[in-house]
Scaffold this motif. Structure first.
Motif, short mmCIF file in Angstrom:
data_model
loop_
_atom_site.label_atom_id
_atom_site.label_comp_id
_atom_site.label_asym_id
_atom_site.label_seq_id
_atom_site.Cartn_x
_atom_site.Cartn_y
_atom_site.Cartn_z
N UNK A 71 9.18 -5.03 -26.23
CA UNK A 71 9.72 -6.15 -27.00
C UNK A 71 8.60 -6.88 -27.73
N UNK A 72 7.61 -7.36 -26.98
CA UNK A 72 6.47 -8.02 -27.62
C UNK A 72 5.34 -8.18 -26.62
N UNK A 73 4.13 -8.32 -27.16
CA UNK A 73 2.96 -8.62 -26.34
C UNK A 73 2.89 -10.13 -26.15
N UNK A 74 2.78 -10.57 -24.91
CA UNK A 74 2.79 -12.00 -24.61
C UNK A 74 1.40 -12.62 -24.64
N UNK A 75 0.41 -11.87 -24.20
CA UNK A 75 -0.97 -12.34 -24.16
C UNK A 75 -1.88 -11.11 -24.03
#
Length: 235
Positions: A71-75
């Motif tokens: 979905x996405x990279x958070x950090x």
């Protein structure tokens, strides 16, 4: 997105629940293992690099029609992903002969076969992740023939796409292993990661290794190789 309960720890990642039942957070570690866990070490910044590399590759594949759990990279170290039930199968593509196949069949490393080799491995640490065929996979209840057809079709398309991407950056995609999972909606998607941990990358011309073989074979400059892969695909 809130990271909640610890679910699972593998050789290179940790998995956590979130405040949404159909999503998980995957945390990338610096731990490195080889030869079914016999060799162990920590590689500086490996988790950060593999997180970014996987983000870039999965995003490129999504744009080309390959569904993934990403979905996405958070950090630097965490990714938000769809929760999936992983098929206990490693899917392996070999464009050149290297590694275990070279040793197992006494074929010179770097030999180019006349075909693209598609292999399956049963993900079972106690058994040493043995090679299996499609009939074994179905007999063991790991998947159905229809599911395996979908997995193989996606895998061959992924190989074509990745080979082109890396060829444009002066890199040979020698081989790779990937995993697939099924979402809560029943969709089969690419899962886990694609990185120098799971692929063999050789520089064109020199065949310099830019992957985890630098760790396996004590070649040194492991972090530098991962950085080089990230820099090339970030262009």
């Amino acid at each position: 997105m809130e990271k909640r309960d610890f679910l699972y720890e593998g050789k290179a990642k940790q998995v956590y629940t979130t405040d949404e039942l159909d999503k998980i957070i995957i945390h990338y570690k610096d731990d490195a293992t080889a030869f079914n866990g016999v060799k162990k070490a920590s590689i500086s910044n490996k988790g950060i690099l593999n997180n970014k590399i996987t983000e870039l590759i999965f995003t490129k594949l999504e744009k080309k029609g390959i569904p993934t759990h990403f979905i996405k990279r958070l950090n630097e170290r965490d990714q938000l992903c769809k929760k999936v039930t992983i098929f206990p199968i490693e899917v392996i593509i070999r464009n050149l002969i290297a590694g275990s196949m070279s040793k197992r069949l006494s074929i010179k490393e770097g030999t180019k076969p006349t075909n693209t080799i598609f292999e399956l491995s049963y993900k079972n640490d106690d058994l040493g992740d043995p090679l299996i065929n499609s009939d074994h996979a179905v007999a063991l209840g790991l998947c159905t023939y229809d599911e395996l057809d979908v997995i193989k079709n996606y895998t061959l398309k992924i190989n074509d796409l990745l080979s082109s991407i890396f060829d444009n950056e002066g890199i040979i995609l020698v081989d790779f292993k990937i995993e697939f999972g099924k979402t809560v909606d029943g969709d089969i998607v690419l899962a886990d990661e694609i990185s120098p941990d799971t692929c063999r990358f050789w520089e064109k011309g020199t065949h310099k290794k830019l992957d985890k073989d630098r760790f396996r074979r004590d070649l040194g400059s492991v972090e530098e190789a991962y950085i080089e892969i990230l820099e090339r695909i970030s262009k």
